[in-house]
Design a protein around this motif. Sequence first.
Motif, short mmCIF file in Angstrom:
data_model
loop_
_atom_site.label_atom_id
_atom_site.label_comp_id
_atom_site.label_asym_id
_atom_site.label_seq_id
_atom_site.Cartn_x
_atom_site.Cartn_y
_atom_site.Cartn_z
N ALA A 46 2.15 0.42 4.07
CA ALA A 46 1.55 -0.76 4.71
C ALA A 46 1.57 -1.93 3.75
O ALA A 46 1.62 -1.76 2.52
CB ALA A 46 0.13 -0.46 5.17
N LEU A 47 1.52 -3.12 4.33
CA LEU A 47 1.34 -4.35 3.57
C LEU A 47 -0.06 -4.89 3.84
O LEU A 47 -0.54 -4.84 4.98
CB LEU A 47 2.38 -5.40 3.97
N LEU A 48 -0.71 -5.40 2.81
CA LEU A 48 -2.03 -5.98 2.94
C LEU A 48 -1.96 -7.44 2.52
O LEU A 48 -1.38 -7.76 1.47
CB LEU A 48 -3.06 -5.25 2.08
N ARG A 54 0.86 -1.20 0.00
CA ARG A 54 0.00 0.00 0.00
C ARG A 54 0.89 1.24 0.00
O ARG A 54 1.58 1.51 0.97
CB ARG A 54 -0.91 -0.01 1.23
N THR A 55 0.86 1.97 -1.12
CA THR A 55 1.68 3.17 -1.26
C THR A 55 0.86 4.39 -0.87
O THR A 55 -0.22 4.62 -1.43
CB THR A 55 2.16 3.31 -2.71
N PRO A 56 1.32 5.20 0.06
CA PRO A 56 0.56 6.39 0.48
C PRO A 56 0.63 7.47 -0.58
O PRO A 56 1.56 7.50 -1.41
CB PRO A 56 1.26 6.81 1.77
N PRO A 57 -0.33 8.39 -0.60
CA PRO A 57 -0.28 9.50 -1.56
C PRO A 57 1.00 10.31 -1.44
O PRO A 57 1.60 10.69 -2.44
CB PRO A 57 -1.52 10.32 -1.20
N ASP A 58 1.41 10.58 -0.19
CA ASP A 58 2.67 11.28 0.05
C ASP A 58 3.70 10.24 0.47
O ASP A 58 3.68 9.76 1.61
CB ASP A 58 2.50 12.34 1.13
N THR A 59 4.57 9.88 -0.42
CA THR A 59 5.52 8.80 -0.14
C THR A 59 6.57 9.20 0.88
O THR A 59 7.28 8.32 1.39
CB THR A 59 6.22 8.37 -1.44
N HIS A 60 6.69 10.47 1.20
CA HIS A 60 7.71 10.92 2.15
C HIS A 60 7.19 10.90 3.58
O HIS A 60 7.91 10.52 4.50
CB HIS A 60 8.21 12.32 1.77
N THR A 61 5.94 11.31 3.78
CA THR A 61 5.39 11.40 5.14
C THR A 61 4.23 10.46 5.38
O THR A 61 3.78 10.32 6.51
CB THR A 61 4.92 12.85 5.41
N GLY A 62 3.71 9.81 4.33
CA GLY A 62 2.54 8.94 4.49
C GLY A 62 2.87 7.60 5.10
O GLY A 62 4.04 7.23 5.28
N PHE A 116 -13.98 -13.09 2.50
CA PHE A 116 -12.58 -12.71 2.30
C PHE A 116 -12.05 -12.06 3.58
O PHE A 116 -12.77 -11.31 4.24
CB PHE A 116 -12.44 -11.74 1.13
N LEU A 117 -10.83 -12.40 3.90
CA LEU A 117 -10.19 -11.85 5.10
C LEU A 117 -9.02 -10.98 4.68
O LEU A 117 -8.18 -11.40 3.88
CB LEU A 117 -9.71 -12.98 6.01
N PHE A 118 -8.97 -9.76 5.23
CA PHE A 118 -7.87 -8.84 4.99
C PHE A 118 -7.11 -8.63 6.29
O PHE A 118 -7.70 -8.55 7.36
CB PHE A 118 -8.38 -7.47 4.50
N SER A 119 -5.82 -8.50 6.18
CA SER A 119 -4.99 -8.13 7.32
C SER A 119 -4.04 -7.03 6.88
O SER A 119 -3.42 -7.13 5.82
CB SER A 119 -4.20 -9.34 7.83
N VAL A 120 -3.94 -5.99 7.70
CA VAL A 120 -3.11 -4.83 7.38
C VAL A 120 -1.91 -4.81 8.32
O VAL A 120 -2.06 -4.89 9.54
CB VAL A 120 -3.91 -3.52 7.52
N PHE A 121 -0.73 -4.72 7.73
CA PHE A 121 0.51 -4.62 8.50
C PHE A 121 1.09 -3.22 8.23
O PHE A 121 1.60 -2.94 7.15
CB PHE A 121 1.50 -5.70 8.04
N TRP A 131 -7.85 -1.42 -6.06
CA TRP A 131 -8.54 -0.94 -4.86
C TRP A 131 -7.74 -1.24 -3.61
O TRP A 131 -7.62 -0.41 -2.70
CB TRP A 131 -9.92 -1.59 -4.77
N LEU A 132 -7.14 -2.43 -3.55
CA LEU A 132 -6.37 -2.80 -2.36
C LEU A 132 -5.18 -1.88 -2.17
O LEU A 132 -4.87 -1.47 -1.05
CB LEU A 132 -5.89 -4.25 -2.50
#
Length: 302
Positions: free
Chosen positions: A145-147, A134-142, A224-229, A200-201
């Motif tokens: 995460a891994l899904l 999961r790449t944040p919109p602001d790659t420097h301060t966002g 479906f099961l999602f886990s966020v790291f 979407w993920l």
Amino acid sequence: MAQVTNLGLFLLLAGQVSALTANPEGLRVRQYPPTLTVIRGETATLSCSFQVDSLKYGVQWFKMKPEKQLLPKSSRQMVVEKNQTSYLLITEVALEDFGWYYCEVNVLQRDPEWGNGTELVVLAPPSPPRIYLRTPPDTHTGQWALLCLTGGFHPNELNLTWTYQSTAVNINHLSVTNCTIPAINPPGSLSDRALLSSDWLVNSMPLHRSKCFQVIDNHSREVFLFSVFSLPPKQSLHTGITFTCRVEAHPALTTALTASFTWDASPNELIVHLNILKMCVLSAMTVVFLWEALKHFCVQGK
């Protein structure tokens, strides 16, 4: 007198044994096994054994839903009879095939007799887990995460765990949240299958949701099961860290299913490498375009 008593006892026991092994109609119906467990997509074989003295008889199969209903004709269901045993074969077993099945034996001019029933249990193993970055919109301060995603399982119970390791640095400070079903919240609803797409993920799923959550596909009714790291800030994340998502403790699994993701570079370095690759591709396309234009110009000049 002792001989008469022994003879009476023998006749009494013989009568009891006879009563246990036969009935006045000469008909006995037994189903086997009492419970049959199969994996979705396999073939289930249910048997119904009987003993009849007449050649004029018939066997029918019923399913409880919730009352006994005669099984309709189906391309996946076939009844085979051999040596006074009726076999019900269900091919490509689906989740909706679970339930209790009963056979009924009808003999001319006699009351029908039912079998003791067989419970069919259908299991569906979870899909191999998939990991998304999961790449944040602001790659420097966002927040990076891994899904981890798995689904299609039945019954609704399993464990999903995260592990990580690195031989280069000590990273014991990372916080890990593991998921256990059915301990987590009931599943939500998913009305659009497109929501399960990788786009979407990676780009749209909000990270403020629970670290573990379920959704149900309204079309297939699969869970479906999602886990966020959640990863630490990029400044503290070192190279060479491997994250593993592990799915286990499901009755349809004999071994755990795993998926791994390795960060070979920090997010900034990763973005730089991607940008360099992008620039190289664009440069190569520009060179090809100029070369083709030059050749065209030379041909016209001739």
